[in-house]
Design a protein around this motif. Structure first.
Motif, mmCIF file in Angstrom:
data_model
loop_
_atom_site.group_PDB
_atom_site.id
_atom_site.type_symbol
_atom_site.label_atom_id
_atom_site.label_comp_id
_atom_site.label_asym_id
_atom_site.label_seq_id
_atom_site.Cartn_x
_atom_site.Cartn_y
_atom_site.Cartn_z
ATOM 1 N N LEU A 53 44.066 51.982 34.624
ATOM 2 C CA LEU A 53 43.375 52.312 35.740
ATOM 3 C C LEU A 53 42.069 51.226 35.747
ATOM 4 O O LEU A 53 41.460 52.104 34.663
ATOM 5 C CB LEU A 53 43.398 53.288 36.849
ATOM 6 C CG LEU A 53 45.175 54.035 36.383
ATOM 7 C CD1 LEU A 53 44.944 55.657 37.058
ATOM 8 C CD2 LEU A 53 45.956 53.618 37.373
ATOM 9 N N TYR A 55 39.315 51.487 39.074
ATOM 10 C CA TYR A 55 38.740 52.699 40.121
ATOM 11 C C TYR A 55 40.019 52.518 40.632
ATOM 12 O O TYR A 55 39.978 51.757 42.253
ATOM 13 C CB TYR A 55 38.061 50.874 40.933
ATOM 14 C CG TYR A 55 36.399 51.394 40.181
ATOM 15 C CD1 TYR A 55 35.691 52.457 40.536
ATOM 16 C CD2 TYR A 55 35.944 50.844 39.223
ATOM 17 C CE1 TYR A 55 34.067 52.668 39.677
ATOM 18 C CE2 TYR A 55 35.185 50.666 38.459
ATOM 19 C CZ TYR A 55 33.627 51.533 39.064
ATOM 20 O OH TYR A 55 32.807 51.907 38.456
ATOM 21 N N GLU A 57 43.091 51.085 40.467
ATOM 22 C CA GLU A 57 44.135 49.942 40.439
ATOM 23 C C GLU A 57 44.394 49.840 39.252
ATOM 24 O O GLU A 57 44.101 49.785 38.350
ATOM 25 C CB GLU A 57 43.296 48.692 41.134
ATOM 26 C CG GLU A 57 43.998 47.477 41.244
ATOM 27 C CD GLU A 57 43.245 46.093 40.783
ATOM 28 O OE1 GLU A 57 43.958 45.407 41.278
ATOM 29 O OE2 GLU A 57 42.346 46.532 41.122
ATOM 30 N N LYS A 58 45.557 49.625 39.001
ATOM 31 C CA LYS A 58 46.620 49.909 37.751
ATOM 32 C C LYS A 58 46.273 48.568 37.321
ATOM 33 O O LYS A 58 46.640 47.566 38.478
ATOM 34 C CB LYS A 58 48.264 49.704 37.799
ATOM 35 C CG LYS A 58 48.793 49.427 36.523
ATOM 36 C CD LYS A 58 50.232 50.455 36.911
ATOM 37 C CE LYS A 58 51.173 49.125 37.654
ATOM 38 N NZ LYS A 58 52.435 49.964 37.351
ATOM 39 N N ILE A 59 46.178 48.130 36.295
ATOM 40 C CA ILE A 59 45.543 47.026 35.708
ATOM 41 C C ILE A 59 46.259 46.421 34.855
ATOM 42 O O ILE A 59 46.639 45.497 34.698
ATOM 43 C CB ILE A 59 43.938 46.637 35.554
ATOM 44 C CG1 ILE A 59 43.259 47.101 34.540
ATOM 45 C CG2 ILE A 59 42.581 46.911 37.409
ATOM 46 C CD1 ILE A 59 42.039 46.769 33.980
ATOM 47 N N ARG A 72 43.037 41.406 31.805
ATOM 48 C CA ARG A 72 42.495 42.423 32.740
ATOM 49 C C ARG A 72 41.562 44.076 32.048
ATOM 50 O O ARG A 72 40.846 44.145 32.702
ATOM 51 C CB ARG A 72 42.901 43.112 34.034
ATOM 52 C CG ARG A 72 43.547 41.267 34.616
ATOM 53 C CD ARG A 72 44.263 42.379 36.045
ATOM 54 N NE ARG A 72 43.757 42.917 36.967
ATOM 55 C CZ ARG A 72 43.858 43.296 37.864
ATOM 56 N NH1 ARG A 72 45.038 43.317 38.083
ATOM 57 N NH2 ARG A 72 43.019 43.451 38.829
#
Length: 92
Positions: A53, A55, A57-59, A72
């Motif tokens: 993650l 922030y 958000e799953k990257i 990413r």
């Protein structure tokens, strides 16, 4: 079982002992474990699947090989984007 940075305050020797103990416990019951950590190496060593993650958000999600090659993840860990990444490791 949900573990939120359980080894973060431990010295390296104790951390390694506890990681081994956790894996032995998991081997006995094979129940799912969600292990939250900021240490990607720790997440990789303790899991069969890693979710990264940035922030909230799953990257990235996948095996060690998939995650470490993800652009990413590389960006986040090299600090080109945000640099504050939290990983959740899962063993199902």
């Amino acid at each position: 079982m949900l573990l939120d940075e359980p080894f973060s305050a431990l010295d390296i020797q104790t951390r390694q002992l506890m990681e081994n103990e956790l894996l032995q416990l998991w081997e006995q019951d094979k129940k799912s474990v969600i292990f939250i950590t900021h240490d990607l190496e720790e997440a990789i060593s303790l899991s069969d699947r890693v979710i990264v993650l940035d922030y909230g958000e799953k990257i990235a999600e996948g095996s060690y090989r998939e995650v470490v090659r993800n652009e990413r993840v590389i960006e986040a860990y090299l600090g080109r984007k945000h640099g504050n990444t939290k990983s959740a490791a899962a063993r199902a």
